[in-house]
Design an enzyme around this catalytic site. Structure first.
Site, PDB file in Angstrom:
ATOM      1  N   TYR A  67      -2.397  -2.341 -10.889  1.00 49.32           N
ATOM      2  CA  TYR A  67      -2.292  -2.248  -9.424  1.00 49.32           C
ATOM      3  C   TYR A  67      -1.314  -3.106  -8.836  1.00 49.32           C
ATOM      4  O   TYR A  67      -0.403  -2.982  -7.748  1.00 49.32           O
ATOM      5  CB  TYR A  67      -3.865  -2.372  -8.909  1.00 49.32           C
ATOM      6  N   SER A 108       0.720  -1.203  -0.106  1.00 48.21           N
ATOM      7  CA  SER A 108      -0.093   0.104   0.035  1.00 48.21           C
ATOM      8  C   SER A 108       0.818   1.409  -0.035  1.00 48.21           C
ATOM      9  O   SER A 108       0.324   2.438  -0.428  1.00 48.21           O
ATOM     10  CB  SER A 108      -1.029   0.037   1.101  1.00 48.21           C
ATOM     11  N   LYS A 163       0.668   3.348  -3.128  1.00 42.88           N
ATOM     12  CA  LYS A 163      -0.504   4.070  -3.535  1.00 42.88           C
ATOM     13  C   LYS A 163      -0.270   5.621  -3.466  1.00 42.88           C
ATOM     14  O   LYS A 163      -0.916   6.194  -4.059  1.00 42.88           O
ATOM     15  CB  LYS A 163      -1.782   3.740  -2.516  1.00 42.88           C
ATOM     16  N   VAL A 202       1.070  -3.667   4.016  1.00 39.07           N
ATOM     17  CA  VAL A 202       0.734  -5.069   4.601  1.00 39.07           C
ATOM     18  C   VAL A 202       2.295  -5.898   4.736  1.00 39.07           C
ATOM     19  O   VAL A 202       2.090  -6.948   5.244  1.00 39.07           O
ATOM     20  CB  VAL A 202      -0.295  -6.013   4.003  1.00 39.07           C
ATOM     21  N   TYR A 253      -4.115   2.970   7.982  1.00 43.85           N
ATOM     22  CA  TYR A 253      -5.337   2.206   8.013  1.00 43.85           C
ATOM     23  C   TYR A 253      -6.270   3.010   9.108  1.00 43.85           C
ATOM     24  O   TYR A 253      -6.338   4.399   9.271  1.00 43.85           O
ATOM     25  CB  TYR A 253      -4.910   0.787   8.349  1.00 43.85           C
TER      26      TYR A 253
END
Ligand code: GLU
Length: 315
Positions: free
Chosen positions: A199, A71, A74, A269, A251
């Site tokens: 992605y 992540s 991103k 993660v 998160y």
């Protein structure tokens, strides 16, 4: 002695100790296993790399460990989409608010109208962002992402972990269903599987803590690499990225992280955390054992200790 030099002298002496005292809490965390390949990471590793604008670095622990960005990527695909398409186009496809839900939840895509993802850092939002990257094919989009990441990390050898890429692509039932739901909601342009491929590719880019610290340093200096002097990102887009990192980068523990550490950050993660002290340092951390919220358990503990000891909080 400047502030930076003072911090560096203090930290040099104490960083190894802080890593040692934070490491044992890894035993209370778990390495992510829903992407099977990630479960091979060492659960008892912890490393940190801190880089300043002169290129001076401090490091401790397992900072040579290679891991995939997951992540954390991103943040940078968001920036690339903003550079490619501009703010208006990007924010017609994703919102600006934290969800309070899990990163891979699709609950609100059905419950809340319009059915666009709440923000670009949850999976639904990042998948939507992947569809906004310029390029005539998924391969070209992915190549542009990789080359952008290489320039930010000043590392031309950044590349994919093909095993993690394949492992995610083969098991990503939830992300695939999210992709189709987004397509149906009119959020995704183009072929769903092609968007998902972009992605999965950017999530599987392999880095170490030094790479993350260099990418973070560019954000810490508002988009201009302080070491080379080169402007890599317009300041406005760094401002947007840092704001998302503060409100939803960790998160559902982003509020807690803002209180305990007080720095913009993004975790993944794989146990990586990218953070920065704006105007001062870029920081990369890795600790694959995760807490219940999906953040590196020892990595968060380590950053809490350092930020409190050195009074790094922005707030
Ligand atoms: N590739 C991962 C996924 O889509 C990224 C998740 C994360 O790091 O939060 O599940």
């Amino acid at each position: 002695m400047s502030d930076i030099d003072k911090d560096f002298t203090i930290v040099q002496e104490r960083l190894e100790d802080w890593v040692k005292t934070s490491l044992p809490c890894s035993a209370n965390g778990r390495v992510a296993a829903y992407i099977p390949e990630l479960s091979k990471a060492p659960s008892d590793a912890l490393g940190i790399y801190i880089l300043d604008k002169q290129g001076q670095a401090l490091s401790a622990g397992d900072c040579g460990l290679q891991f995939t960005m997951q992540s954390i990527s991103k943040v940078f695909t968001l920036i690339l989409a903003l550079m490619d398409k501009g703010e208006k186009a990007v924010f017609s496809k994703v919102g600006m608010e934290p969800t309070g839900d899990n990163f891979n939840s699709m609950l609100k895509l059905e419950l809340v109208r319009p059915g666009i993802p709440f923000n670009p850092l949850i999976n639904a939002g990042a998948i939507a962002i992947s569809s906004l990257i310029d390029g005539v094919s998924p391969a070209e989009k992915s190549a542009r992402v990789l080359s952008f990441f290489r320039s930010l990390a000043s590392n031309d050898s950044l590349d994919y972990d093909e095993d993690v890429y394949r492992s995610e692509s083969e098991t990503a039932n939830l992300n695939r269903s999210m992709g189709y739901l987004l397509k149906d909601n009119g959020v995704l342009e183009g072929d769903v599987d092609e968007v998902l491929d972009v992605y999965f590719r950017h999530c599987s880019i392999n880095v170490n803590c030094a790479d993350l610290s260099r990418m973070a340093l560019v954000l810490a200096f508002d988009g201009a690499d302080p070491i080379t002097g080169e402007r890599l990102i317009p300041r406005r887009y760094v401002q947007i990225a840092k704001t998302f990192m503060t409100t939803c980068g960790m998160y559902n523990a982003s509020g807690e992280f803002a209180i305990q550490v007080g720095l913009p950050a993004k975790s993944g993660v794989s146990g990586g955390i990218l953070t920065m002290v704006p105007g001062r340092y870029g920081i990369g951390v890795v600790g694959p054992a995760l807490n219940a919220k999906g953040n590196s358990i020892a990595g968060v503990q380590l950053l809490e200790t350092i930020a409190q000891e050195l009074d790094w909080s922005l707030f």
